[in-house]
Design a protein around this motif. Structure first.
Motif, PDB file in Angstrom:
ATOM      1  N   PRO A  71      42.161  31.619  13.944  1.00  0.00           N
ATOM      2  CA  PRO A  71      41.573  32.653  14.812  1.00  0.00           C
ATOM      3  C   PRO A  71      40.139  32.950  14.398  1.00  0.00           C
ATOM      4  CG  PRO A  71      43.111  33.637  13.255  1.00  0.00           C
ATOM      5  CD  PRO A  71      43.239  32.151  13.090  1.00  0.00           C
ATOM      6  N   LEU A  72      39.295  33.209  15.378  1.00  0.00           N
ATOM      7  CA  LEU A  72      37.875  33.460  15.133  1.00  0.00           C
ATOM      8  C   LEU A  72      37.494  34.848  15.634  1.00  0.00           C
ATOM      9  CD1 LEU A  72      36.515  30.032  16.447  1.00  0.00           C
ATOM     10  CD2 LEU A  72      37.142  30.615  14.088  1.00  0.00           C
ATOM     11  N   LEU A  73      36.505  35.445  14.980  1.00  0.00           N
ATOM     12  CA  LEU A  73      35.922  36.714  15.430  1.00  0.00           C
ATOM     13  C   LEU A  73      36.998  37.781  15.645  1.00  0.00           C
ATOM     14  CD1 LEU A  73      33.417  35.213  18.043  1.00  0.00           C
ATOM     15  CD2 LEU A  73      32.931  35.833  15.666  1.00  0.00           C
ATOM     16  N   LEU A  83      50.408  29.967  13.121  1.00  0.00           N
ATOM     17  CA  LEU A  83      51.448  29.911  12.095  1.00  0.00           C
ATOM     18  C   LEU A  83      51.564  28.518  11.493  1.00  0.00           C
ATOM     19  CD1 LEU A  83      54.222  32.052  13.856  1.00  0.00           C
ATOM     20  CD2 LEU A  83      52.687  32.753  12.012  1.00  0.00           C
ATOM     21  N   GLU A  84      51.330  27.489  12.307  1.00  0.00           N
ATOM     22  CA  GLU A  84      51.404  26.111  11.815  1.00  0.00           C
ATOM     23  C   GLU A  84      50.137  25.686  11.087  1.00  0.00           C
ATOM     24  OE1 GLU A  84      52.132  23.808  15.279  1.00  0.00           O
ATOM     25  OE2 GLU A  84      54.145  24.616  15.627  1.00  0.00           O
ATOM     26  N   ALA A  89      49.303  35.366  22.373  1.00  0.00           N
ATOM     27  CA  ALA A  89      50.657  34.859  22.166  1.00  0.00           C
ATOM     28  C   ALA A  89      50.746  33.357  22.385  1.00  0.00           C
ATOM     29  CB  ALA A  89      51.636  35.581  23.084  1.00  0.00           C
ATOM     30  N   LEU A  90      49.860  32.805  23.209  1.00  0.00           N
ATOM     31  CA  LEU A  90      49.852  31.363  23.427  1.00  0.00           C
ATOM     32  C   LEU A  90      49.301  30.628  22.207  1.00  0.00           C
ATOM     33  CD1 LEU A  90      50.519  29.300  25.644  1.00  0.00           C
ATOM     34  CD2 LEU A  90      48.154  29.462  26.405  1.00  0.00           C
ATOM     35  N   LEU A  91      48.414  31.290  21.460  1.00  0.00           N
ATOM     36  CA  LEU A  91      47.813  30.686  20.273  1.00  0.00           C
ATOM     37  C   LEU A  91      48.643  30.906  19.013  1.00  0.00           C
ATOM     38  CD1 LEU A  91      44.141  31.861  20.886  1.00  0.00           C
ATOM     39  CD2 LEU A  91      44.991  29.526  21.150  1.00  0.00           C
TER      40      LEU A  91
END
Length: 314
Positions: free
Chosen positions: A271-273, A265-266, A258-260
């Motif tokens: 995201p990886l893996l 979205l921007e 949730a922090l990422l």
């Protein structure tokens, strides 16, 4: 006309603090919500209580007259609530006047901040004392003046002797900036992380194999893949690790999803893996024995549990 006590408590808090922003911070309430409550009070009374200007709030003549009448009543009621909520006091279990909340690291604080604000809005006579510790164990921060709840988020198992109450699991991910990915080989498996610069938090580091190596375990379809990160940078705050990824300096490893999410979205982070799962971060609460039956504490823990399981990181 019947006006609730909490509305009068909010009114006196705004007068004491001098602005909606300062009063909201003191009470753990959204300032915009607080302003709406005061506006509604003025509408119900058909009186303007504050003059609003860029320099701040000042009481009108009607506001000063009302404050002189209401403030002593609110003070006596808050004192009574504090006595009733004090451990071992008469009526123990009622709303406390002050509520101590220690959080080990900013992840734990982010996970429960909104829950604290919601409970505080329902109990405006209660005052929140927040403390962030970096000792690795928030329970060590408790003392006679800070007695209620200690929180921590951990990735490695707790010792059997610990008394923490698990509130929920927080999903962790890896992320990097598009610029970083353009200058490095694609990450196809967790093993590809081993030679990349990695940014982690001390809370999420797991088992430290050596000063310059951090061990992480990834899982997919029952297959476990241990990874040793050889170029880690440890940060005390999760947001610092995220900033390192935003700056293109490293891969952020093991950060709460949730922090990422806003940066995904921007398009500022990727995201990886995603097919692999990391060991989740568990949010735990350590409640002082004297406060475990307090209804406000129990209400807060339930709100924190809901926020954690919904991934509400602000």
């Amino acid at each position: 006309m019947r006006i609730k006590f909490e509305t009068w408590a909010l009114f006196t808090a705004v007068v004491r603090e001098g602005s909606f922003l300062a009063a909201g911070r003191a009470l753990g309430i959204d300032p915009a919500s607080l302003m709406r409550r005061i506006n509604r009070l003025e509408e119900d009374l058909e009186l303007q209580l504050f003059s609003r200007a860029e320099a701040g709030l000042t009481l009108t003549v009607s506001g000063r007259r009302l404050f002189r009448e209401v403030a002593p009543l609110v003070a006596r009621m808050e004192a009574a609530l504090a006595r009733k909520g004090a451990p071992g006091g008469e009526g123990a279990g009622s709303a406390p006047g002050r509520f101590g909340l220690a959080c080990s690291g900013d992840v734990a604080l982010d996970l429960v901040r909104d829950a604290a604000a919601r409970i505080g809005a329902r109990h405006p006579a209660m005052r929140w004392d927040f403390r962030v510790t970096w000792t690795g164990d928030a329970s060590s921060a408790r003392d006679d003046t800070f007695p209620a709840v200690s929180m921590r988020a951990r990735t490695h198992p707790a010792r059997k002797s610990r008394t923490e109450i698990p509130l929920g699991n927080v999903r962790r991910l890896c992320a990097a900036s598009p610029d970083f990915l353009e200058t490095h080989a694609p990450l196809l498996s967790p093993a590809d992380l081993e030679e990349l610069p990695a940014a982690l938090t001390q809370e999420a580091a797991g088992v430290v194999a050596a000063r310059d190596r951090i061990r992480e375990v990834f899982e997919r379809n029952g297959e476990y893949f241990p990874v040793e990160l050889h170029r880690p940078t440890l940060f005390r705050q999760a947001r610092s690790a995220v900033q390192a990824a935003l700056d293109g300096e490293a891969v952020a490893v093991g950060i709460p999803e949730a922090l990422l999410r806003p940066f995904f979205l921007e398009g500022r982070l990727v995201p990886l893996l995603r097919d692999w799962c990391m060991r989740p971060m568990v949010l735990e609460a350590d409640v002082s024995a004297r406060w475990r039956s307090n209804p406000v504490v129990l209400e807060f823990l339930e709100a924190a549990r809901t926020a954690t399981n919904e991934g509400e990181v602000r």
